[in-house]
Design a protein around this motif. Structure first.
Motif, mmCIF file in Angstrom:
data_model
loop_
_atom_site.group_PDB
_atom_site.id
_atom_site.type_symbol
_atom_site.label_atom_id
_atom_site.label_comp_id
_atom_site.label_asym_id
_atom_site.label_seq_id
_atom_site.Cartn_x
_atom_site.Cartn_y
_atom_site.Cartn_z
ATOM 1 N N ALA A 176 -12.398 5.077 -24.872
ATOM 2 C CA ALA A 176 -11.115 5.611 -25.217
ATOM 3 C C ALA A 176 -10.058 5.858 -24.174
ATOM 4 C CB ALA A 176 -11.172 7.355 -25.909
ATOM 5 N N GLU A 177 -10.364 6.218 -23.117
ATOM 6 C CA GLU A 177 -9.313 6.217 -21.778
ATOM 7 C C GLU A 177 -9.013 4.832 -21.487
ATOM 8 O OE1 GLU A 177 -11.556 10.176 -20.003
ATOM 9 O OE2 GLU A 177 -11.741 8.350 -19.066
ATOM 10 N N GLU A 178 -9.782 3.942 -21.656
ATOM 11 C CA GLU A 178 -9.410 2.463 -21.177
ATOM 12 C C GLU A 178 -8.514 1.851 -22.111
ATOM 13 O OE1 GLU A 178 -9.607 -0.409 -18.293
ATOM 14 O OE2 GLU A 178 -10.843 1.274 -18.303
ATOM 15 N N GLY A 179 -8.620 1.974 -23.378
ATOM 16 C CA GLY A 179 -7.607 1.491 -24.252
ATOM 17 C C GLY A 179 -8.233 0.507 -24.883
ATOM 18 N N GLU A 180 -7.325 -0.455 -25.584
ATOM 19 C CA GLU A 180 -7.878 -1.883 -26.300
ATOM 20 C C GLU A 180 -8.418 -2.739 -25.414
ATOM 21 O OE1 GLU A 180 -8.598 -3.893 -29.566
ATOM 22 O OE2 GLU A 180 -7.552 -1.947 -29.495
ATOM 23 N N ALA A 181 -8.069 -2.306 -24.017
ATOM 24 C CA ALA A 181 -8.676 -3.506 -23.087
ATOM 25 C C ALA A 181 -10.268 -3.350 -23.181
ATOM 26 C CB ALA A 181 -8.155 -3.412 -21.641
ATOM 27 N N ALA A 182 -10.539 -2.338 -23.518
ATOM 28 C CA ALA A 182 -12.038 -1.977 -23.501
ATOM 29 C C ALA A 182 -12.897 -3.089 -24.660
ATOM 30 C CB ALA A 182 -12.363 -0.671 -23.582
ATOM 31 N N ASN A 183 -12.157 -3.464 -25.446
ATOM 32 C CA ASN A 183 -12.795 -4.168 -26.573
ATOM 33 C C ASN A 183 -12.596 -5.803 -26.177
ATOM 34 O OD1 ASN A 183 -13.150 -1.870 -28.051
ATOM 35 N ND2 ASN A 183 -11.245 -2.160 -29.006
ATOM 36 N N SER A 184 -12.234 -6.116 -25.102
ATOM 37 C CA SER A 184 -12.079 -7.563 -24.778
ATOM 38 C C SER A 184 -13.459 -8.318 -24.551
ATOM 39 C CB SER A 184 -11.237 -7.682 -23.164
ATOM 40 O OG SER A 184 -11.687 -7.064 -22.344
ATOM 41 N N ASP A 185 -14.560 -7.667 -24.373
ATOM 42 C CA ASP A 185 -15.835 -8.462 -24.031
ATOM 43 C C ASP A 185 -17.085 -7.555 -24.538
ATOM 44 O OD1 ASP A 185 -17.725 -9.500 -22.684
ATOM 45 O OD2 ASP A 185 -17.073 -9.492 -20.604
ATOM 46 N N TRP A 186 -17.759 -7.875 -25.653
ATOM 47 C CA TRP A 186 -18.604 -7.213 -26.190
ATOM 48 C C TRP A 186 -19.802 -7.227 -25.032
ATOM 49 C CZ3 TRP A 186 -22.750 -10.528 -26.955
ATOM 50 C CH2 TRP A 186 -22.469 -11.881 -27.351
ATOM 51 N N LEU A 187 -20.056 -8.381 -24.468
ATOM 52 C CA LEU A 187 -21.100 -8.626 -23.494
ATOM 53 C C LEU A 187 -20.964 -7.644 -22.353
ATOM 54 C CD1 LEU A 187 -23.982 -9.552 -22.667
ATOM 55 C CD2 LEU A 187 -22.534 -11.851 -21.965
ATOM 56 N N GLY A 188 -19.659 -7.582 -21.745
ATOM 57 C CA GLY A 188 -19.501 -6.720 -20.843
ATOM 58 C C GLY A 188 -19.445 -5.290 -20.964
ATOM 59 N N ASN A 189 -19.159 -4.609 -22.211
ATOM 60 C CA ASN A 189 -19.682 -3.456 -22.645
ATOM 61 C C ASN A 189 -21.057 -3.095 -22.532
ATOM 62 O OD1 ASN A 189 -17.285 -1.693 -24.492
ATOM 63 N ND2 ASN A 189 -16.800 -3.564 -23.708
ATOM 64 N N ALA A 190 -21.934 -3.981 -23.358
ATOM 65 C CA ALA A 190 -23.362 -3.657 -23.180
ATOM 66 C C ALA A 190 -23.968 -3.609 -21.880
ATOM 67 C CB ALA A 190 -23.802 -4.758 -23.942
ATOM 68 N N LEU A 191 -23.592 -4.573 -20.909
ATOM 69 C CA LEU A 191 -24.252 -4.445 -19.854
ATOM 70 C C LEU A 191 -23.545 -3.303 -18.846
ATOM 71 C CD1 LEU A 191 -23.535 -8.166 -18.677
ATOM 72 C CD2 LEU A 191 -25.837 -7.027 -19.442
ATOM 73 N N CYS A 192 -22.432 -2.785 -19.003
ATOM 74 C CA CYS A 192 -21.851 -1.625 -18.301
ATOM 75 C C CYS A 192 -22.578 -0.577 -18.851
ATOM 76 C CB CYS A 192 -20.234 -1.786 -18.517
ATOM 77 S SG CYS A 192 -19.574 -0.366 -17.363
ATOM 78 N N TYR A 193 -22.776 -0.358 -19.997
ATOM 79 C CA TYR A 193 -23.341 0.825 -20.697
ATOM 80 C C TYR A 193 -24.905 0.998 -19.960
ATOM 81 C CZ TYR A 193 -25.832 4.269 -23.837
ATOM 82 O OH TYR A 193 -26.306 5.420 -24.297
ATOM 83 N N ALA A 194 -25.502 -0.161 -19.967
ATOM 84 C CA ALA A 194 -26.840 -0.281 -19.214
ATOM 85 C C ALA A 194 -26.970 0.163 -17.660
ATOM 86 C CB ALA A 194 -27.388 -1.527 -19.480
ATOM 87 N N ALA A 195 -25.848 -0.250 -17.272
ATOM 88 C CA ALA A 195 -25.689 0.284 -15.781
ATOM 89 C C ALA A 195 -25.278 1.570 -15.623
ATOM 90 C CB ALA A 195 -24.573 -0.557 -15.234
ATOM 91 N N LEU A 196 -24.408 2.269 -16.495
ATOM 92 C CA LEU A 196 -24.200 3.719 -16.175
ATOM 93 C C LEU A 196 -25.395 4.435 -16.604
ATOM 94 C CD1 LEU A 196 -20.687 3.662 -17.741
ATOM 95 C CD2 LEU A 196 -21.098 3.991 -15.381
ATOM 96 N N ALA A 197 -26.274 4.102 -17.379
ATOM 97 C CA ALA A 197 -27.420 4.616 -17.718
ATOM 98 C C ALA A 197 -28.513 4.475 -17.162
ATOM 99 C CB ALA A 197 -28.125 4.212 -19.333
ATOM 100 N N GLY A 198 -28.446 3.882 -15.876
ATOM 101 C CA GLY A 198 -29.288 3.832 -14.740
ATOM 102 C C GLY A 198 -30.176 2.320 -14.654
ATOM 103 N N SER A 199 -29.756 1.342 -15.085
ATOM 104 C CA SER A 199 -30.410 -0.091 -15.209
ATOM 105 C C SER A 199 -29.317 -0.726 -14.219
ATOM 106 C CB SER A 199 -30.482 -0.765 -16.414
ATOM 107 O OG SER A 199 -31.388 0.198 -17.128
ATOM 108 N N GLN A 200 -29.965 -2.135 -13.729
ATOM 109 C CA GLN A 200 -29.193 -2.819 -13.033
ATOM 110 C C GLN A 200 -29.455 -4.426 -13.991
ATOM 111 O OE1 GLN A 200 -29.800 -3.228 -8.877
ATOM 112 N NE2 GLN A 200 -28.577 -5.218 -8.686
#
Length: 293
Positions: A176-200
């Motif tokens: 929400a803080e990032e705005g519409e730009a956060a929707n530009s890359d669905w694969l990037g969203n998935a990978l970033c979520y996994a990284a924030l949750a402790g994975s590489q």
């Protein structure tokens, strides 16, 4: 000759009958015309939301980059300095013993979220005694510092971070803080979520060559987005770099872009098949080639 006469009553009845017949014919004609017009109306195609399947990706990488503390830019060092007290406060609330001095950190680089600085903090006291959490810092000042607890002395806090409601909530606030730009890359969203949750997380393209200490490409074959009938999108991928064996991630987003569910489980060799063979409700896309979303 006797003049031919029609009684007034019969005349009125004849006229009424004729009017009824004309009205009925007109009604049927309008119905046929309306039906034919309705058949010709083709609704516009509704684009996939919140993520597009055809947008250009910001990076061709199938991984999230991690950088050491000494690789931070000078600008990010200033951002971190301003946020250190908030990080310490939030980590303290989570019982992570941040006041101790043997913590180290590295940067999680997520191109999909350029307005946020992500860091992963680790304190390693030996085998089985490791504490880990992620921190999110808004670069533009629009938002707040957030942390994602992952491990405390070798144990998961609350529930495993990948499926934790607190992790999902933090990620939704970041988006929400990032705005519409956060929707530009669905694969990037998935990978970033996994990284924030402790994975590489790492996804290997199907034509990758296996090597020593590297996972084989077959474990990473499944990656697709489902657009379901009720307007949600499901992103799934198999993380090749997961410890011990590949892990399958699944994330469900609403049409408005809210993450509602995340799962994390061992990937099965039997189910790690090319995306084109997966059964999808509406649409399925394979792992994109370089330059595509």
């Amino acid at each position: 000759m006797v003049p031919f006469r029609i009684s007034p009553i019969r005349l009125v009845a004849t006229l009424v009958l004729a009017a009824v017949v004309l009205a009925a014919a007109s009604y049927l004609q309008s119905q046929d015309s309306g039906a034919s017009k309705q058949e010709r109306i083709v609704p516009d195609t509704v684009p996939a939301k919140p993520f597009s399947a055809i947008a250009t990706r910001q990076t061709p990488l199938y991984t999230v980059e991690f950088r050491s503390a000494d690789q931070l830019t000078q600008q990010d060092r200033l951002v971190l300095a301003d946020a250190e007290s908030s990080i310490a406060e939030h980590a303290g609330f989570a019982g992570l013993e941040y006041q101790q001095n043997n913590w180290s950190y590295r940067q999680i680089v997520c191109p999909t979220f350029p307005n946020h600085l992500f860091l992963q903090y680790t304190r390693n006291n030996g085998a089985g005694d490791m504490s880990v959490f992620s921190a999110s810092i808004p670069r533009n000042g629009e938002g707040r510092v957030r942390i994602v607890p992952i491990l405390k002395r070798g144990y998961s806090l609350f529930s495993p971070a990948p499926i934790n409601a607190l992790t999902i909530s933090a990620f939704n606030h970041i988006r929400a803080e990032e705005g519409e730009a956060a929707n530009s890359d669905w694969l990037g969203n998935a990978l970033c979520y996994a990284a924030l949750a402790g994975s590489q997380p790492q996804i290997l393209p199907h034509d990758s060559e296996p090597a020593v200490h590297k996972p084989i490409p077959a474990l990473t074959a499944a990656m697709y987005v489902e657009t379901q009938a009720h307007g949600t999108q499901v992103i799934r991928f198999a993380d090749a770099a997961a410890h011990m064996h590949a892990m399958e991630w699944s994330m469900t987003f609403t049409h408005q872009g809210k993450l509602t569910e995340a799962t994390h489980k061992p990937a099965s060799m039997r189910t790690a098949i090319p995306a084109s063979q997966q059964s999808a409700v509406t649409q399925t896309w394979q792992v994109p080639t370089s330059g595509q979303n």
